[in-house]
Design a protein around this motif. Structure first.
Motif, PDB file in Angstrom:
ATOM      1  N   PRO A 199      73.416  70.113 -33.988  1.00 52.87           N
ATOM      2  CA  PRO A 199      73.328  70.857 -35.244  1.00 52.87           C
ATOM      3  C   PRO A 199      72.502  72.146 -35.133  1.00 52.87           C
ATOM      4  CG  PRO A 199      72.032  68.828 -35.373  1.00 52.87           C
ATOM      5  CD  PRO A 199      72.783  68.778 -34.087  1.00 52.87           C
ATOM      6  N   PRO A 214      69.963  75.184 -28.684  1.00 53.29           N
ATOM      7  CA  PRO A 214      70.585  76.383 -28.147  1.00 53.29           C
ATOM      8  C   PRO A 214      69.611  77.224 -27.316  1.00 53.29           C
ATOM      9  CG  PRO A 214      69.862  76.791 -30.405  1.00 53.29           C
ATOM     10  CD  PRO A 214      69.553  75.351 -30.103  1.00 53.29           C
ATOM     11  N   LYS A 219      66.729  72.556 -23.504  1.00 50.67           N
ATOM     12  CA  LYS A 219      67.367  72.219 -24.775  1.00 50.67           C
ATOM     13  C   LYS A 219      68.418  73.256 -25.101  1.00 50.67           C
ATOM     14  CE  LYS A 219      63.500  69.917 -26.888  1.00 50.67           C
ATOM     15  NZ  LYS A 219      62.922  69.527 -28.131  1.00 50.67           N
TER      16      LYS A 219
HETATM   17  N1  LIG Z   1      63.733  73.121 -32.430  1.00 44.89           N
HETATM   18  C1  LIG Z   1      64.908  73.286 -31.610  1.00 44.89           C
HETATM   19  C2  LIG Z   1      65.572  71.928 -31.452  1.00 44.89           C
HETATM   20  C3  LIG Z   1      66.700  71.963 -30.429  1.00 44.89           C
HETATM   21  C4  LIG Z   1      67.095  70.559 -30.010  1.00 44.89           C
HETATM   22  O1  LIG Z   1      66.362  69.578 -30.214  1.00 44.89           O
HETATM   23  N2  LIG Z   1      68.267  70.468 -29.380  1.00 44.89           N
HETATM   24  C5  LIG Z   1      68.674  69.172 -28.852  1.00 44.89           C
HETATM   25  C6  LIG Z   1      70.164  68.941 -29.043  1.00 44.89           C
HETATM   26  S1  LIG Z   1      70.621  68.743 -30.732  1.00 44.89           S
HETATM   27  C7  LIG Z   1      68.459  69.185 -27.357  1.00 44.89           C
HETATM   28  O2  LIG Z   1      68.704  70.140 -26.674  1.00 44.89           O
HETATM   29  N3  LIG Z   1      68.015  68.055 -26.845  1.00 44.89           N
HETATM   30  C8  LIG Z   1      67.874  67.892 -25.460  1.00 44.89           C
HETATM   31  C9  LIG Z   1      66.603  67.264 -25.096  1.00 44.89           C
HETATM   32  O3  LIG Z   1      65.729  67.143 -25.981  1.00 44.89           O
HETATM   33  O4  LIG Z   1      66.429  66.905 -23.949  1.00 44.89           O
HETATM   34  C10 LIG Z   1      65.807  74.310 -32.240  1.00 44.89           C
HETATM   35  O5  LIG Z   1      65.748  74.497 -33.472  1.00 44.89           O
HETATM   36  O6  LIG Z   1      66.556  74.989 -31.510  1.00 44.89           O
END
Ligand SMILES: N[C@@H](CCC(=O)N[C@@H](CS)C(=O)NCC(=O)O)C(=O)O
Length: 296
Positions: A97, A140, A138
């Motif tokens: 998201p 994006p 992570k």
């Molecule tokens: N605070 C970040 C959150 C990004 C995030 O948590 N992305 C998740 C996917 S929905 C991710 O990459 N997770 C991989 C991980 O934590 O290893 C933003 O707003 O961009």
């Protein structure tokens, strides 16, 4: 679920939600040749009728109608793209998201040719992504001008101010203040709804009431700042997930008694740049259910 589907233009993409653990080892993606957009999808007659009668204003229509062929996600077996070769790249997951916010922003500004989408399979991530692209590992992340930046709320503002296309930030000091307030609430909103999913769903009412009240603040349009803006883009990926999930699992309709919310969702569903990023609500619900069960 029948009720829900009338309002959706599903795309065959599965969903992932960071707090709710895992769905499937590999997200189900559209075949490489699939075109994500209303024309290519199998729509019910109700959906088709809605599409035909949907009034699209001239401003809406200008907000990108490019039908994009989505590339397949890169996984641990994939070679990296030629990083820092001058190409601007947006690294996303089709199911995230946060990444969806940035993807929508890029689409709404008509930047499909300027910002190349690089989808990553988060469940089977390529090692080079952390090593060479984004150490936070992570999505994006945006590769632009020999730098890589992250954080979705920063990125939507960055793309809006550093690239061509219609401005998605409203040039009015009162609206700008309210925009900042709404943007800073996104995380609490998400957490409040998420904790209510585990507990008493009616506690989520306050979070949705906040949105309903926000939608009443300006009367020059159906969006959070009246006119369409980055603030709508920041919230919609989460509403897209919470609405069908709460209806299915808790029999809680977030639009009931919230007419502004209902109208806002309907208007958002007409925004082409968003439509191209949408998920099948049945898949969203099933994925969230699996994730939630895994946590109980
Ligand atoms: N605070 C970040 C959150 C990004 C995030 O948590 N992305 C998740 C996917 S929905 C991710 O990459 N997770 C991989 C991980 O934590 O290893 C933003 O707003 O961009």
């Amino acid at each position: 679920m029948v009720v829900l589907q009338a309002g959706y233009y599903g795309a065959s993409i599965s969903f992932s939600f960071p707090e709710l653990a895992i769905i499937s080892p590999r997200p189900k993606l559209p075949p490489p040749e699939a075109v994500i957009g209303c024309q290519s999808l199998a729509l019910s007659s109700v959906q088709l009728r809605r599409l035909r009668v949907a009034p699209i204003s001239s401003t809406m229509a200008s907000r990108s109608t490019t039908q994009e062929v989505l590339p397949p996600a890169l996984d641990s077996t994939s070679d990296p793209p030629p990083i820092f070769d001058g190409t601007t790249r947006l690294y996303i997951s089709y199911t995230c998201p946060y990444a969806q916010r940035v993807w929508i922003t890029r689409n709404c500004k008509g930047l499909q040719d300027k910002i190349k989408l690089i989808p990553i399979d988060l469940q089977n991530r390529p090692a080079w992504y952390k090593e060479k692209v984004y150490p936070a590992n992570k999505v994006p992340a945006l590769e632009h001008n020999n730098e890589v930046k992250g954080e979705s709320l920063d990125l939507i503002k960055y793309i809006d101010s550093h690239f061509e296309g219609p401005s998605l930030f409203i040039d009015d000091p009162v609206k700008q203040d309210f925009a900042e307030e709404l943007l800073s609430y996104t995380d609490s909103f998400r957490k409040d709804v998420y904790s209510s999913i585990k507990g008493n769903v009616y506690e989520a009412g306050a979070a949705f009431d906040y949105i309903e009240k926000a939608l009443s603040k300006f009367d020059d349009g159906p969006f959070l700042l009246g006119q369409f803006s980055l603030v709508d883009i920041a919230y919609i990926p989460f509403i897209e997930r919470f609405q069908p999930f709460l209806l299915d699992v808790k029999n809680y309709d977030i639009t009931l008694g919230r007419p502004k919310m209902a109208a806002w969702i309907e208007e958002m569903n007409k925004i082409e740049g968003y439509k191209q990023t949408r998920h099948d609500p049945r898949e969203l619900v099933e994925s969230l259910k699996k994730r939630l069960m895994a946590q109980l």
